[in-house]
Design a protein around this motif. Structure first.
Motif, PDB file in Angstrom:
ATOM      1  N   GLU A  22      14.436  81.803  20.791  1.00 40.30           N
ATOM      2  CA  GLU A  22      14.373  80.210  20.423  1.00 40.30           C
ATOM      3  C   GLU A  22      14.820  80.318  18.811  1.00 40.30           C
ATOM      4  OE1 GLU A  22      12.033  82.085  21.758  1.00 40.30           O
ATOM      5  OE2 GLU A  22      11.572  81.195  23.665  1.00 40.30           O
ATOM      6  N   ALA A  23      14.068  81.224  17.872  1.00 43.42           N
ATOM      7  CA  ALA A  23      14.252  81.180  16.773  1.00 43.42           C
ATOM      8  C   ALA A  23      15.650  81.466  16.454  1.00 43.42           C
ATOM      9  CB  ALA A  23      13.249  82.046  15.690  1.00 43.42           C
ATOM     10  N   TRP A  24      16.257  82.458  16.887  1.00 45.67           N
ATOM     11  CA  TRP A  24      17.606  83.127  16.628  1.00 45.67           C
ATOM     12  C   TRP A  24      18.456  81.862  17.086  1.00 45.67           C
ATOM     13  CZ3 TRP A  24      19.580  87.040  14.417  1.00 45.67           C
ATOM     14  CH2 TRP A  24      20.729  87.617  14.480  1.00 45.67           C
ATOM     15  N   ALA A  25      18.119  81.200  18.256  1.00 46.84           N
ATOM     16  CA  ALA A  25      19.400  80.280  18.704  1.00 46.84           C
ATOM     17  C   ALA A  25      19.265  78.978  17.671  1.00 46.84           C
ATOM     18  CB  ALA A  25      18.833  79.802  20.175  1.00 46.84           C
ATOM     19  N   GLU A  26      18.136  78.747  17.342  1.00 48.36           N
ATOM     20  CA  GLU A  26      18.271  77.561  16.385  1.00 48.36           C
ATOM     21  C   GLU A  26      18.999  77.730  15.246  1.00 48.36           C
ATOM     22  OE1 GLU A  26      16.784  75.105  18.435  1.00 48.36           O
ATOM     23  OE2 GLU A  26      17.347  73.257  16.996  1.00 48.36           O
ATOM     24  N   ARG A  46      13.404  67.886   9.881  1.00 46.02           N
ATOM     25  CA  ARG A  46      12.650  67.849  11.370  1.00 46.02           C
ATOM     26  C   ARG A  46      11.625  68.832  11.393  1.00 46.02           C
ATOM     27  NH1 ARG A  46      14.975  68.863  16.865  1.00 46.02           N
ATOM     28  NH2 ARG A  46      13.056  68.215  17.944  1.00 46.02           N
ATOM     29  N   ALA A  47      11.789  70.075  10.947  1.00 46.10           N
ATOM     30  CA  ALA A  47      10.613  71.038  11.076  1.00 46.10           C
ATOM     31  C   ALA A  47       9.469  70.478  10.438  1.00 46.10           C
ATOM     32  CB  ALA A  47      11.209  72.329  10.305  1.00 46.10           C
ATOM     33  N   ALA A  48       9.394  69.962   9.169  1.00 49.68           N
ATOM     34  CA  ALA A  48       8.540  69.311   8.641  1.00 49.68           C
ATOM     35  C   ALA A  48       7.871  68.255   9.550  1.00 49.68           C
ATOM     36  CB  ALA A  48       8.783  68.525   7.243  1.00 49.68           C
ATOM     37  N   TRP A 251      11.845  77.166  12.719  1.00 45.78           N
ATOM     38  CA  TRP A 251      10.612  76.434  13.011  1.00 45.78           C
ATOM     39  C   TRP A 251      11.083  75.429  14.153  1.00 45.78           C
ATOM     40  CZ3 TRP A 251       5.698  77.693  12.097  1.00 45.78           C
ATOM     41  CH2 TRP A 251       5.250  78.449  11.135  1.00 45.78           C
ATOM     42  N   VAL A 252      12.299  74.706  13.929  1.00 43.53           N
ATOM     43  CA  VAL A 252      12.489  73.913  14.979  1.00 43.53           C
ATOM     44  C   VAL A 252      12.305  74.571  16.323  1.00 43.53           C
ATOM     45  CG1 VAL A 252      14.143  72.072  15.459  1.00 43.53           C
ATOM     46  CG2 VAL A 252      13.590  72.176  13.239  1.00 43.53           C
ATOM     47  N   GLY A 253      13.321  75.546  16.391  1.00 41.18           N
ATOM     48  CA  GLY A 253      13.355  76.311  17.456  1.00 41.18           C
ATOM     49  C   GLY A 253      12.057  76.745  18.266  1.00 41.18           C
ATOM     50  N   MET A 254      11.058  76.961  17.423  1.00 39.88           N
ATOM     51  CA  MET A 254       9.734  77.536  17.855  1.00 39.88           C
ATOM     52  C   MET A 254       8.930  76.177  18.092  1.00 39.88           C
ATOM     53  SD  MET A 254       9.688  80.596  17.719  1.00 39.88           S
ATOM     54  CE  MET A 254       8.252  81.671  17.394  1.00 39.88           C
TER      55      MET A 254
END
Ligand code: PLP
Length: 352
Positions: A22-26, A46-48, A251-254
């Motif tokens: 998930e982290a890698w893909a994002e 977005r992550a924040a 972080w967004v991916g996670m």
């Protein structure tokens, strides 16, 4: 693709693991075109926002490269140079950060307080605050709690609130080293807010690395006053990423579909499986309650050496010693069983 042939996943550290999909893909998604630098990009925003959603409050969020800088800079934002920081004897900020918390706050003193199983307890805080109150001693200003602790245990919301009550009574702020915060949430089955701002935490260093990212910890200020000029602190310390989107996008991916919690739940479950397979072996003693993604075992020397000879890597120096066995987001049940089989053979041989 799994580990290279002949290489097995190890139990030495959750830092041994690679990056989760998930982290890698994002990060791959973020790797398109040009966007503004130094955090002024849509991924960082977005992550924040996702972190604000997760914590159900309007907190201030910053991304830095690693845990030592997150902890040190967060603590520096709580303290003046003449203050002290109270923590457990086994806290990473005391034992494994090369003095960085003192360095980045220009001379604060880290003082250790008593507590059980890697935790700080309110009586330890009380004792340390009252020990010296004269002008010649650094003035206690912050309590640093690690959640989950370095010994693999977890503070309950009530335990945190008890520390908070004590901290408040002495005008101390609360920092949380959450290198394994995700494992604590998975273990307790609570909302993240219950063990942070609703339990008095002023600033949390939320670990991404051990949860499955390459790098990048989120410093989350629940008391937003404390975040004032934190961006300057980060920049001065070499912790302001120019291509911030690559710290933020993972972080967004996670966060966007709960991968952070799934991975933590999995690594906790692997530690529980390992615990169930080894806890009754002859000569093997489990040192602390299994509550997150690690277990600690006291092993006879021959057994420990035998495991190392069989190619298993684990640390013997964390906390009060003992073999620390740490599970990761990608630990597989077959590896847990293989480790337990080898340990069982050696323990039984040693017992004959
Ligand atoms: C409890 C704890 N805090 C913080 C860290 C972060 O350390 P680093 O600076 O290596 O990212 C670690 C890593 O081992 C840890 O175990």
């Amino acid at each position: 693709m799994g580990p290279p042939a002949g290489e097995r996943r190890q139990f030495a550290s959750d830092n041994y693991a690679g990056i989760c999909p998930e982290a890698w893909a994002e990060a791959g998604e973020a790797n398109a075109g040009h966007v503004p630098a130094y955090g002024d990009d849509p991924w960082t925003a977005r992550a924040a926002d996702l972190l604000r959603e997760l914590f159900e409050t309007d907190c201030d969020v910053f991304f830095v490269f690693n845990g030592t800088s997150a902890n040190s800079l967060a603590l520096a934002s709580l303290c003046q140079s003449y203050h002290s920081i109270l923590c457990s004897e086994t806290a990473h900020v005391e034992t494994d950060e090369c003095g960085a918390p003192e360095f980045f706050s220009n001379g604060t003193k880290v003082l250790t307080v008593a507590g059980k199983d890697g935790k700080v307890d309110p009586t330890g805080v009380e004792w340390m605050v009252r020990r010296r109150t004269d002008i010649h001693y650094p003035k206690p200003r912050a309590v640093s709690l690690t959640q989950a602790t370095e010994l693999g245990t977890v503070y309950t919301p009530d335990e945190l609130k008890a520390v908070w009550a004590k901290a408040k009574s002495h005008n101390l702020r609360i920092h949380m080293d959450g290198a394994r915060f995700a494992n604590a949430v998975a273990s307790l089955g609570c909302a993240p807010k219950e063990i942070t701002w609703q339990a008095g935490v002023d600033v949390l260093c939320f670990g991404g690395t051990k949860n499955g990212m390459a790098a990048g910890e989120a410093v989350v200020f629940f008391d937003r006053q404390l975040a004032k000029e934190f961006d300057y602190r980060c920049k001065q310390a070499g912790q302001l990423a120019s291509k911030m989107r690559f710290l933020a996008a993972p972080w967004v991916g996670m966060l966007k579909d709960g991968a952070w919690l799934r991975h933590a739940t999995h690594s906790n479950a692997m530690a529980e499986l390992l615990h169930s397979l080894v806890k009754d072996l002859p000569g093997v003693k489990v040192l602390y309650p299994r509550q997150a993604n690690s277990i600690f075992l006291e092993l006879p020397r021959r057994v420990r050496e035998g495991m190392h000879e069989r190619g298993w890597r684990f640390y013997d120096f964390i906390g009060w010693g003992g073999a620390r066995l740490m599970c990761s987001w990608d630990t597989a049940p077959e590896e847990v069983r293989a480790f337990a089989r080898d340990l069982s053979e050696l323990a039984r041989e040693a017992g004959r």
